[in-house]
Design an enzyme around this catalytic site. Structure first.
Site, short mmCIF file in Angstrom:
data_model
loop_
_atom_site.label_atom_id
_atom_site.label_comp_id
_atom_site.label_asym_id
_atom_site.label_seq_id
_atom_site.Cartn_x
_atom_site.Cartn_y
_atom_site.Cartn_z
N THR A 1 12.64 -18.44 25.82
CA THR A 1 12.73 -16.98 25.94
C THR A 1 11.73 -16.41 26.93
O THR A 1 12.03 -15.46 27.66
CB THR A 1 12.48 -16.33 24.56
OG1 THR A 1 13.43 -16.88 23.65
CG2 THR A 1 12.65 -14.84 24.60
N ASP B 1 16.79 -24.22 26.98
CA ASP B 1 16.49 -23.63 25.68
C ASP B 1 15.90 -24.79 24.87
O ASP B 1 16.43 -25.92 24.93
CB ASP B 1 17.79 -23.13 25.05
CG ASP B 1 17.55 -22.40 23.75
OD1 ASP B 1 17.84 -21.20 23.70
OD2 ASP B 1 17.08 -23.03 22.78
N SER B 2 14.87 -24.54 24.12
CA SER B 2 14.18 -25.68 23.49
C SER B 2 15.02 -26.34 22.40
O SER B 2 14.64 -27.38 21.88
CB SER B 2 12.81 -25.28 22.97
OG SER B 2 12.91 -24.62 21.75
N SER B 3 16.13 -25.75 22.04
CA SER B 3 17.03 -26.42 21.09
C SER B 3 17.61 -27.68 21.72
O SER B 3 18.10 -28.56 21.02
CB SER B 3 18.17 -25.49 20.69
OG SER B 3 17.63 -24.29 20.19
N ASP C 1 11.51 -22.43 19.44
CA ASP C 1 12.27 -23.09 18.37
C ASP C 1 11.79 -24.51 18.05
O ASP C 1 11.68 -24.87 16.88
CB ASP C 1 13.77 -23.14 18.73
CG ASP C 1 14.42 -21.76 18.61
OD1 ASP C 1 13.79 -20.86 18.03
OD2 ASP C 1 15.55 -21.60 19.11
N THR D 1 3.99 -25.15 12.47
CA THR D 1 5.39 -25.04 12.07
C THR D 1 5.87 -23.66 12.48
O THR D 1 5.11 -22.69 12.34
CB THR D 1 5.49 -25.13 10.52
OG1 THR D 1 4.94 -26.37 10.11
CG2 THR D 1 6.91 -25.02 10.02
N THR E 1 5.93 -33.64 2.10
CA THR E 1 6.32 -32.63 1.11
C THR E 1 7.19 -31.52 1.71
O THR E 1 7.03 -31.17 2.87
CB THR E 1 5.08 -32.00 0.43
OG1 THR E 1 5.55 -30.99 -0.49
CG2 THR E 1 4.14 -31.37 1.42
N GLN E 2 8.08 -31.00 0.87
CA GLN E 2 8.89 -29.85 1.28
C GLN E 2 8.06 -28.57 1.28
O GLN E 2 8.47 -27.55 1.83
CB GLN E 2 10.05 -29.64 0.30
CG GLN E 2 11.08 -30.72 0.35
CD GLN E 2 12.18 -30.53 -0.70
OE1 GLN E 2 12.29 -29.49 -1.33
NE2 GLN E 2 12.99 -31.54 -0.87
N CYS E 3 6.91 -28.60 0.59
CA CYS E 3 6.08 -27.39 0.50
C CYS E 3 5.48 -27.09 1.88
O CYS E 3 5.21 -27.99 2.66
CB CYS E 3 4.93 -27.59 -0.48
SG CYS E 3 5.49 -27.84 -2.16
#
Ligand code: ASP
Length: 343
Positions: A16, A60-62, A93, A168, A279-281
């Protein structure tokens, strides 16, 4: 070129920050990078010299992948001796994945590589691009005794510099788009730039820079959820060409204790396929053995990702497989912090 001023290389990969709106379709598309500098005349006021290099076809970083990581790394490697610091403009992203990957690629890095981007295009009236870009360049220019202050891969966004492999993307709308849940920020921009010297990565400066460029991408990320079934999961684990698995588990590294699940992991580890427990946390980490629901994982040889992010775990797994680390040493090395990615 003045010798007293730091010399910064700006690498534009896409995202962007360098996009404009196509008036016909209203979609954002990449524009000529040279225009970026024209749009920010303030850059000329900075106490450093800036040179720019752009991907021929910004992305695009995707669409980011290890081939592009190597492209970014080679631009930096080729220019390493001529510049004091590097700023990589990248879509937000997948910026945390790329920053993590680059951190593993650059062993004994003695100069800053700062990733940044923006939520709004540079031409937008309310853009966050200018601040992110200008301060990233300032962060990359910081010197003490003629040597760079930051000697690691960082990510700068919305007034904070983070260790890249600890970040993240947490928000698709807010300017505050990144977080580092398990490690403090490295520097903050307010009236002054405040650097947290104690938290900076301290590389061994006697060792020469080594740039690693091999990644193996035949890996999987599996996020557990209540109700996950053997019939769906098994085909992935028994695939012939699978080389490693990152398992996103509950809480402090817990999983279902159903026999089929533990057995599937056990058989996979027996085939020398590393399984990494993360972990998902958002915050905290894996501590296998703390609950009954993780003691078996520990005994069958699941690797602890400790407090690593999923992004860094995936990058580290691809990197270590690319380096052909032996199955015997894999667990020990993965559980060791290589670039400050885990505590
Ligand atoms: N889709 C864009 C990208 O990651 C979003 C951004 O630049 O922030 O390239």
């Amino acid at each position: 070129m003045s010798k007293t001023q730091p010399n910064i290389l700006l690498v534009y990969t896409g995202g962007t920050i360098g996009m404009i709106m196509d008036p016909k379709t209203s979609a954002l598309k990449a524009f000529d990078f040279k225009n970026l500098l024209q749009r920010i005349p303030e850059l000329q006021l900075l106490d450093c010299t800036i040179e720019t290099l752009s991907f021929e076809d910004p992305i695009d970083s995707s669409n980011m992948n290890p081939k592009y990581w190597v492209q970014i790394a080679e631009i930096i490697e080729d220019n390493y001796d001529d510049f004091d610091g590097f700023v990589v403009l990248h879509g937000s992203d997948t910026m945390s994945y790329s920053a993590s990957a680059l951190s593993f690629m650059f062993e004994n890095l003695a100069k800053p590589i700062i990733f940044t981007g923006s939520q709004l295009p540079i031409g937008d009236l309310r853009t966050d691009a200018k601040e992110n870009l200008i301060t990233s360049i300032q962060m990359a220019s910081l010197q003490k005794g003629g040597k760079p202050v930051i000697k690691e891969v960082g990510l700068y966004f919305e007034y904070k510099l983070y260790r890249g492999n600890r970040t993240t993307k947490i928000n698709a709308e807010h300017f505050e788009a990144f977080e580092s849940f398990n490690y403090p920020h490295l520097a903050e921009s307010g009236v002054h730039l405040k650097v947290e010297y104690d938290d900076l990565f301290k590389p061994n400066l006697r060792k020469k820079l080594v740039v690693h460029k091999q990644f193996k991408t035949e890996i999987l990320l599996i996020k557990l959820f209540p109700g996950i079934s053997e019939s769906v999961l098994k085909p992935f684990f028994i695939m012939e060409h699978i080389k490693g698995i990152v398992l996103e588990t509950y809480g402090a590294g817990n999983t279902t204790t159903e026999a089929w699940f533990i057995d599937l992991l056990k058989q996979t580890i027996k085939r020398s396929i590393p399984i990494i427990n993360v972990t998902q946390c958002s915050g905290g980490g894996v501590l296998m053995g703390q609950y009954e629901t993780s003691t078996q994982l520990k005994s069958i040889g699941v690797i602890s990702g400790k407090d690593i992010t999923t992004e860094a775990a995936l990058a580290k797994l691809m990197f270590m497989l690319g380096e052909q680390v032996s199955p015997r040493a894999f667990k020990t090395i993965f559980e060791t912090s290589l670039r400050g990615e885990m505590t």
